[in-house]
Design an enzyme around this catalytic site. Structure first.
Site, PDB file in Angstrom:
ATOM      1  N   GLY A  75     -24.997   1.886  22.052  1.00 32.03           N
ATOM      2  CA  GLY A  75     -25.602   2.705  23.237  1.00 32.03           C
ATOM      3  C   GLY A  75     -26.407   3.098  22.928  1.00 32.03           C
ATOM      4  O   GLY A  75     -27.805   3.808  22.658  1.00 32.03           O
ATOM      5  N   LEU A  76     -27.184   1.580  22.130  1.00 32.33           N
ATOM      6  CA  LEU A  76     -28.844   2.290  21.869  1.00 32.33           C
ATOM      7  C   LEU A  76     -29.887   1.362  23.308  1.00 32.33           C
ATOM      8  O   LEU A  76     -30.794   1.078  22.853  1.00 32.33           O
ATOM      9  CB  LEU A  76     -29.348   1.861  20.211  1.00 32.33           C
ATOM     10  CG  LEU A  76     -28.682   2.483  19.339  1.00 32.33           C
ATOM     11  CD1 LEU A  76     -28.408   1.111  18.035  1.00 32.33           C
ATOM     12  CD2 LEU A  76     -29.104   3.814  19.860  1.00 32.33           C
TER      13      LEU A  76
ATOM     14  N   ASP B  84     -32.536   4.104  30.514  1.00 27.33           N
ATOM     15  CA  ASP B  84     -33.179   3.598  29.501  1.00 27.33           C
ATOM     16  C   ASP B  84     -33.722   2.347  29.568  1.00 27.33           C
ATOM     17  O   ASP B  84     -35.093   2.433  28.962  1.00 27.33           O
ATOM     18  CB  ASP B  84     -31.191   2.760  29.443  1.00 27.33           C
ATOM     19  CG  ASP B  84     -30.296   3.801  29.182  1.00 27.33           C
ATOM     20  OD1 ASP B  84     -30.320   4.828  29.050  1.00 27.33           O
ATOM     21  OD2 ASP B  84     -28.867   2.819  28.929  1.00 27.33           O
TER      22      ASP B  84
HETATM   23  C1  GLA Z   1     -25.879   4.801  29.137  1.00 34.09           C
HETATM   24  C2  GLA Z   1     -26.749   4.669  31.057  1.00 34.09           C
HETATM   25  C3  GLA Z   1     -28.325   5.862  30.895  1.00 34.09           C
HETATM   26  C4  GLA Z   1     -27.503   6.914  30.729  1.00 34.09           C
HETATM   27  C5  GLA Z   1     -26.996   7.007  29.755  1.00 34.09           C
HETATM   28  C6  GLA Z   1     -26.424   8.690  29.878  1.00 34.09           C
HETATM   29  O1  GLA Z   1     -27.242   4.728  28.503  1.00 34.09           O
HETATM   30  O2  GLA Z   1     -27.711   3.809  30.771  1.00 34.09           O
HETATM   31  O3  GLA Z   1     -29.144   5.298  32.700  1.00 34.09           O
HETATM   32  O4  GLA Z   1     -26.942   7.794  32.834  1.00 34.09           O
HETATM   33  O5  GLA Z   1     -25.904   6.148  29.290  1.00 34.09           O
HETATM   34  O6  GLA Z   1     -27.153   9.296  28.962  1.00 34.09           O
END
Ligand code: GLA
Length: 394
Positions: free
Chosen positions: A130-131, A178
């Site tokens: 998640g990074l 991101d």
């Molecule tokens: C992932 C996705 C982002 C965003 C987040 C949740 O990181 O790549 O575009 O939607 O989840 O906020």
């Protein structure tokens, strides 16, 4: 493969690996991962987000080839991939090289003639935590492929084409947050981004705070499918609400009053999904304002409310994330804590007073381990810079 020397940077080590493998000195492009302080699942609803680039990053080393191919080596995976740039209808292979293929394809779709290249990639961003390891990979690659072809693009166009590579080629319907953070990261600043207009503001973070990222080390299998489901549910909410408010284009346009007025027109689950997004947008603005005014108590409250909303309304948290947030929140010197990123595992973000960080790391890791038997990774990061070319000599 050369051993990393204690004082050697990731870039100079990558340059050595490149020289040994391809016999040339590369140019190197570094793009950071990101952490999101608040504004989760808001980007694809045209909402507001507050991410910061982190000090963990992905580096792409590149030097030209004479043919129209990309020969790519992933140092992390110790795997290679070959891509034929003349192929007109490339197919997804369901492996990491899809990102390379996808980014090259989107550059070509902009009408850019890409030169062949030898490429080596290394990342210290944990994958799937998640990074934004994938956005960092895409952004560093796009920058490398552009410069190798003697071309350049505005940063915002790089962010957008990297998002399209994920949406249209890799098959993940991610928003722009991101890629944008990886492009526009700024030392000491978070980025308050309006995902509809892509207007943004750099927001200086208090120097007395650290961003502490706790990796739960779990990633629940169904995350990709669940992510796309959430997007669909938001679209379903918009479709219903549009019948009453024709001007609505995205959940960004819906007020809480409008949502409540039509509660019974929405399935209960869709109501909750919309409720998260609409309240989250308000929290982002409140949190950004509080950080600007150094009102840390309010900023922390917004983070806690965001986590609860992601847990109960949006249902993208999991027991490990909830536990990590709960443990962190009880510690001295913690301003706020919440899950960060798409969810279903991965990391939490806590804002922690610098003086309390060492004790925070030690005691959070200990308690998380005692309860889950899992050893968490904890990274402390200041907000870092966005994508850049790095000078190195192999
Ligand atoms: C992932 C996705 C982002 C965003 C987040 C949740 O990181 O790549 O575009 O939607 O989840 O906020």
């Amino acid at each position: 493969m050369p051993e990393q020397q204690p004082d050697e940077t990731m870039e100079s080590r990558l340059a050595k690996i490149f020289l040994a493998r391809f016999g040339a000195e590369p140019r190197i492009f570094r793009a950071p991962g990101r952490v999101n302080l608040i504004g989760e699942h808001a980007d694809y609803n045209d909402g507001f987000v507050l991410p910061a680039a982190i000090e963990l990053s992905t580096c792409t080393a590149i030097a030209p080839r004479q043919d129209q191919r990309l020969h790519v080596f992933s140092e992390n995976l110790q795997e290679t991939a070959e891509i034929d740039l003349t192929e007109t209808n490339p197919q997804r292979a369901d492996r990491w090289s899809d990102y390379v293929r996808g980014v090259a394809l989107m550059l070509q779709k902009l009408g850019l003639q890409l030169a062949g290249g030898n490429i080596a990639i290394h990342s210290d961003i944990p994958i799937g935590a998640g990074l934004s390891s994938s956005a960092a990979l895409a952004v560093s690659l796009a920058s490398a492929l552009l410069s190798n072809s003697g071309r350049s693009l505005e940063l915002v166009e790089i962010a957008k084409l990297c998002q399209r590579a994920e949406n249209e080629f890799v098959g993940a319907r991610v928003g722009i947050m991101d890629q944008f953070a990886s492009c526009f990261g700024s030392v000491g600043h978070a980025i308050l981004l309006d995902c509809r207009t892509l207007e943004f503001q750099r927001l200086s973070l208090p120097a007395s705070l650290e961003m502490v990222i706790c990796n739960t080390m779990v990633k629940h299998e169904h995350s990709g499918g669940e992510y796309n489901d959430r997007r669909t549910q938001c679209e379903q909410g918009v479709a219903v609400l549009k019948r009453f408010f024709p001007a609505i284009k995205a959940l960004r346009d819906v007020t809480l009053e409008q949502l409540h007025a039509h509660r019974t027109d929405l399935a209960a689950l869709i109501f909750r999904r919309c409720h998260h997004v609409i309240t989250e947008n308000e929290r982002v603005l409140r949190c950004a304002n509080a950080l600007q005014n150094r009102d840390l108590a309010t900023a922390g409250r917004c983070m806690a409310e965001s986590h609860a909303s992601l847990k109960y309304d949006y249902e993208v948290s999991c027991k490990e994330l909830d536990l990590m947030v709960e443990i962190a929140t009880r510690r001295e010197g913690v301003i706020g804590s919440r899950m960060t990123g798409g969810g279903f595992g991965g990391c939490t973000i806590s804002l922690v007073e610098t003086a309390a960080v060492e004790e925070f790391k030690r005691s959070v890791a200990k308690e998380y381990k005692a309860t889950t038997q899992i050893a968490a990774d904890i990274y402390v990061s200041k907000a870092g810079a966005g994508v850049t070319e790095v000078e190195v000599n192999a």
